[in-house]
Structure formats: C-alpha cells, structure tokens
Design an enzyme around this catalytic site. Structure first.
Site, mmCIF file in Angstrom:
data_model
loop_
_atom_site.group_PDB
_atom_site.id
_atom_site.type_symbol
_atom_site.label_atom_id
_atom_site.label_comp_id
_atom_site.label_asym_id
_atom_site.label_seq_id
_atom_site.Cartn_x
_atom_site.Cartn_y
_atom_site.Cartn_z
ATOM 1 N N ARG A 197 -65.504 57.771 -1.715
ATOM 2 C CA ARG A 197 -65.310 56.322 -1.563
ATOM 3 C C ARG A 197 -63.820 56.003 -1.329
ATOM 4 O O ARG A 197 -63.422 55.651 -0.229
ATOM 5 C CB ARG A 197 -65.849 55.598 -2.816
ATOM 6 N N ASP A 198 -62.993 56.190 -2.324
ATOM 7 C CA ASP A 198 -61.569 55.834 -2.182
ATOM 8 C C ASP A 198 -60.909 56.686 -1.101
ATOM 9 O O ASP A 198 -60.027 56.232 -0.369
ATOM 10 C CB ASP A 198 -60.853 56.057 -3.522
ATOM 11 N N HIS A 244 -57.678 55.335 -13.478
ATOM 12 C CA HIS A 244 -57.785 55.643 -12.046
ATOM 13 C C HIS A 244 -56.357 55.730 -11.513
ATOM 14 O O HIS A 244 -55.608 54.758 -11.560
ATOM 15 C CB HIS A 244 -58.573 54.500 -11.381
ATOM 16 N N HIS A 289 -53.272 56.867 -8.712
ATOM 17 C CA HIS A 289 -52.783 57.210 -7.366
ATOM 18 C C HIS A 289 -51.451 57.936 -7.522
ATOM 19 O O HIS A 289 -50.725 57.728 -8.489
ATOM 20 C CB HIS A 289 -52.649 55.954 -6.506
ATOM 21 N N CYS A 317 -56.183 52.211 -0.648
ATOM 22 C CA CYS A 317 -56.976 50.984 -0.526
ATOM 23 C C CYS A 317 -56.547 50.206 0.713
ATOM 24 O O CYS A 317 -55.362 49.960 0.919
ATOM 25 C CB CYS A 317 -56.777 50.134 -1.774
ATOM 26 N N ASN A 321 -54.785 59.252 -3.681
ATOM 27 C CA ASN A 321 -55.116 59.293 -5.107
ATOM 28 C C ASN A 321 -54.481 60.542 -5.710
ATOM 29 O O ASN A 321 -54.070 61.452 -4.999
ATOM 30 C CB ASN A 321 -56.631 59.380 -5.274
HETATM 31 N N1 COA Z 1 -72.377 43.652 1.161
HETATM 32 C C1 COA Z 1 -72.725 43.239 2.401
HETATM 33 N N2 COA Z 1 -72.608 41.994 2.851
HETATM 34 C C2 COA Z 1 -72.105 41.073 1.988
HETATM 35 C C3 COA Z 1 -71.703 41.426 0.690
HETATM 36 C C4 COA Z 1 -71.836 42.775 0.278
HETATM 37 N N3 COA Z 1 -71.485 43.175 -0.931
HETATM 38 N N4 COA Z 1 -71.229 40.327 0.077
HETATM 39 C C5 COA Z 1 -71.349 39.313 0.942
HETATM 40 N N5 COA Z 1 -71.863 39.755 2.101
HETATM 41 C C6 COA Z 1 -72.174 38.981 3.304
HETATM 42 C C7 COA Z 1 -72.949 37.704 2.992
HETATM 43 O O1 COA Z 1 -74.324 37.977 2.952
HETATM 44 C C8 COA Z 1 -72.553 36.825 4.141
HETATM 45 O O2 COA Z 1 -73.283 37.227 5.291
HETATM 46 P P1 COA Z 1 -73.698 36.191 6.440
HETATM 47 O O3 COA Z 1 -72.407 35.710 7.029
HETATM 48 O O4 COA Z 1 -74.503 37.030 7.373
HETATM 49 O O5 COA Z 1 -74.472 35.121 5.734
HETATM 50 C C9 COA Z 1 -71.091 37.194 4.383
HETATM 51 O O6 COA Z 1 -70.942 38.498 3.836
HETATM 52 C C10 COA Z 1 -70.108 36.253 3.745
HETATM 53 O O7 COA Z 1 -70.410 36.124 2.351
HETATM 54 P P2 COA Z 1 -69.319 35.737 1.254
HETATM 55 O O8 COA Z 1 -69.993 35.684 -0.073
HETATM 56 O O9 COA Z 1 -68.566 34.532 1.729
HETATM 57 O O10 COA Z 1 -68.415 37.028 1.230
HETATM 58 P P3 COA Z 1 -66.915 37.216 1.754
HETATM 59 O O11 COA Z 1 -66.878 37.118 3.230
HETATM 60 O O12 COA Z 1 -66.007 36.377 0.942
HETATM 61 O O13 COA Z 1 -66.683 38.753 1.355
HETATM 62 C C11 COA Z 1 -66.720 40.681 -0.068
HETATM 63 C C12 COA Z 1 -66.718 39.152 0.004
HETATM 64 C C13 COA Z 1 -66.435 41.085 -1.494
HETATM 65 C C14 COA Z 1 -68.077 41.196 0.363
HETATM 66 C C15 COA Z 1 -65.641 41.244 0.901
HETATM 67 O O14 COA Z 1 -64.416 40.640 0.636
HETATM 68 C C16 COA Z 1 -65.491 42.738 0.838
HETATM 69 O O15 COA Z 1 -66.377 43.493 1.228
HETATM 70 N N6 COA Z 1 -64.334 43.244 0.400
HETATM 71 C C17 COA Z 1 -64.054 44.661 0.433
HETATM 72 C C18 COA Z 1 -63.521 45.116 -0.852
HETATM 73 C C19 COA Z 1 -63.217 46.601 -0.832
HETATM 74 O O16 COA Z 1 -64.001 47.415 -0.439
HETATM 75 N N7 COA Z 1 -62.023 46.954 -1.320
HETATM 76 C C20 COA Z 1 -61.638 48.303 -1.489
HETATM 77 C C21 COA Z 1 -62.184 48.885 -2.756
HETATM 78 S S1 COA Z 1 -61.591 48.104 -4.222
HETATM 79 ZN ZN ZN Z 2 -57.939 53.730 -5.832
#
Ligand code: COA
Ligand code: ZN
Length: 302
Positions: A12-13, A204, A206, A237, A246
């Site tokens: 994942r990371d 965790h 890095h 990240c 990491n």
């Molecule tokens: N998986 C897939 N789709 C998701 C989802 C998830 N966990 N959470 C929300 N969505 C979809 C919604 O269904 C919506 O879809 P639509 O436009 O087709 O209706 C769309 O995303 C927007 O939803 P919203 O609740 O407004 O989410 P957002 O756009 O604010 O995104 C996250 C929120 C958390 C999903 C997004 O910011 C994200 O994936 N961040 C990545 C974080 C990450 O991986 N960081 C590194 C590790 S820590």
């Molecule tokens: Zn990390």
C-alpha cells in the site's frame, strides 16, 4: 527479550505513489512472499478514490486473489465510510482508518475536518465490530506536518484519548514525513502508551532523513512493540510533499534480531522479498542492509 510484531505496508504505502504500473499478480506475489517470510500482517491495499490514487484502484481484485492465503492477516486502509463499505466485501482481518493530527493535512489528504472524520470513524467502528473486523486508527503527521510544521503533542493525545474511549482495537502513530527524532518519539510514545493501557499501539515510520532506525529503537525503549515498515523501504504519501521511503522492514528486522529481540521473520527470505519489492518501484529504495548483505555474499566475507 520481548518480541515485536511487524506489519509490512509496502503493497500500500510502497506502491501508492509510484508511476510504474504494478499488476494485480505482482501485488499478490509481493504479499504472498511477505507471508512466506513470516510477516503475516500486511497492509495490502487501500479503498480510496480511484482517481486520486489510481495505483490502488485494483483493491478488490488484489484482495480477492489473496482470499485463499489462510496465513495472511490482510489489512486495508480506509479514509471514510464509503471506503469501509467497499472493504467489508472482502475477507479482512482489519481496516486501518487514517486521520491526521492537523486540519490542513486532513483537508489535502481526505477532504475532511478532524471532527467530521472522527464522527465517521465512530460509525465505522460500530459497523466493524458487528462485522468482526478489527479497527486501527492511525494518526498521520503526528510528529510534524508538511503544511503546518510542528504538531502540538496535545493535538495527537486528544485524538488518542477519544479513540481509546471509543474502543478502537489498535492505535497507530505515524511519522508520515520522517521528521521525528528519537527524543520526540520516546516522549510522545510514552504518553500514548499511558493512555492506551491494554490497547496495542503501533508506530509507522519513514526514513526520509535517515533517522528511521534510531526512531524505531526509541519507540521500542518507550514500550512500543508493533512497527509498520515497508520491504526495501519503498514508499511515500502522494499528499505529503517530500515524503521519501518508509523505514525498510529488513533493516528493522536486522536491528531487532541482532539485539536478540524476536521478530518471527526469516531474515534471508525477507531479503529476497525486499529485492522483489524494489523491482516493482521506480524509486531509489532506502533499505541499507540488503546492499551490505549482497556485497558480503559477493566477497564471501563476514
Ligand atoms: N472509494 C471510492 N470512491 C469514493 C470513496 C472511496 N473511499 N469515497 C468517496 N468516493 C466517491 C463518492 O462515491 C463520490 O462519487 P460520485 O462523484 O461518483 O458520486 C465521489 O467520490 C466524491 O465523494 P466525496 O465524499 O465528496 O469524496 P471526496 O471527493 O471528498 O474524496 C476521499 C474523499 C477520502 C475518498 C479522497 O480524498 C481520497 O481518496 N483520498 C486519498 C487518500 C489517500 O489515499 N492518502 C494516502 C494514504 S493516507
Ligand atoms: Zn506512510
């Protein structure tokens, strides 16, 4: 000596931020190799937005392909309720909920305030208990934030108190950008452990600035027994500018085994896994011990 548990987060990371496309098969191989080396707890993937982190868009396929590995305790990172609903379709040992200690990082990473995130987490915790899935709450940027700089210890501890009270299964403290120093780690982890009581605590790490191992040892001295690292140190990240790899799992295993602290990991097999992990990454992997071992083998020296 009391042993430690290692959670490898390389699938994942390690892979979430790399431009090299990695197939489902390669991810499955990486996880199976980790398990064969004695690391049973593996953070396999994340259920995040597929457009934000395209490398994790195959989360379901990867978990499906791993369903037959009985020795694997699969962990999936989730950022919100929707992530949980997607994750619970799979045979998972636990979900890792991530929230940051600072508002700016949370906004950039998951588009939510700390408070909104906490209220979603409390709902997920109840659902997960009903579903028999364990829950870790990881506090990102606990030692420093790429946007806000220094992080007030009290901000971290306040979150820890709330999740402990809510009944979380494990508390994770993350040095997302590798900014921690050993004195900071020891001080904060002692306080976290005091609040956590009988709830397990993980760190965790890095290795961005080369202090990963020193920080791991400081955490061990403070009483931490669960470590999240990544084979060959691949990782970083996408929402933390400048975050390098990491701490390398094999470097940590080397440290502990040399100190007669059991890890349950087969070091020689792990070196092979680290080679494989490095081959999936375009980054310059951070692990040191792998290179030393290779040189030693070549020269046939001690
Ligand atoms: N998986 C897939 N789709 C998701 C989802 C998830 N966990 N959470 C929300 N969505 C979809 C919604 O269904 C919506 O879809 P639509 O436009 O087709 O209706 C769309 O995303 C927007 O939803 P919203 O609740 O407004 O989410 P957002 O756009 O604010 O995104 C996250 C929120 C958390 C999903 C997004 O910011 C994200 O994936 N961040 C990545 C974080 C990450 O991986 N960081 C590194 C590790 S820590
Ligand atoms: Zn990390």
């Amino acid at each position: 000596m009391e042993g430690v548990t290692i959670i490898d987060v390389s699938p994942r990371d390690g892979l979430q931020n790399d431009p090299r496309p990695v197939s489902v098969e390669e991810k499955v191989q990486l996880v199976n190799k980790l398990v064969a080396a004695g690391i049973h707890k593996v953070e396999v993937t994340s259920f995040v937005h597929p457009l934000k982190v395209p490398q994790m868009a195959d989360a379901s396929e990867v978990l499906q392909a791993l369903a037959s590995n009985e020795e694997l305790e699969a962990i999936a990172l989730i950022p919100n309720l929707k992530g949980y609903e997607r994750a619970r379709e799979h045979r998972l040992s636990e979900v890792n909920w991530v929230s940051a200690a600072t508002e700016t990082f949370n906004e950039k990473n998951i588009g939510m305030t700390i408070e909104d995130n906490m209220s979603q987490f409390l709902q997920v915790l109840q659902k997960a208990k009903e579903d028999g899935i364990k829950t870790t709450f990881s506090v990102a940027v606990s030692f420093g934030c790429p946007y806000e700089g220094d992080v007030d210890e009290e901000d971290v501890l306040q979150i820890v108190r709330r999740i402990k009270e809510a009944g979380v299964d494990r508390i994770g403290i993350a040095d997302t950008i590798g900014i921690a120093t050993p004195d900071h780690v020891e001080r904060l982890m002692k306080k976290v452990l005091a609040i956590a009581g009988d709830t397990p605590v993980a760190i965790h790490l890095h290795d961005t600035r080369g202090l990963g191992l020193a920080n791991a040892y400081a955490a061990y001295q403070a009483g931490v027994r669960i470590f999240e690292t990544s084979a060959s140190g691949i990782g970083g990240c996408p929402f933390a500018p400048g975050a390098a790899g990491n701490l390398a799992t094999e470097d940590l295993v080397y440290l502990f085994e040399r100190m007669n602290i059991p890890t349950g990991v087969d070091f020689q097999k792990l070196l092979g896994v680290a080679d494989y992990a490095a081959s999936l990454s375009t980054k310059n992997p951070l692990g040191r011990i792998r290179h030393v071992e290779k040189q030693r083998e070549k020269e046939n020296t001690l």
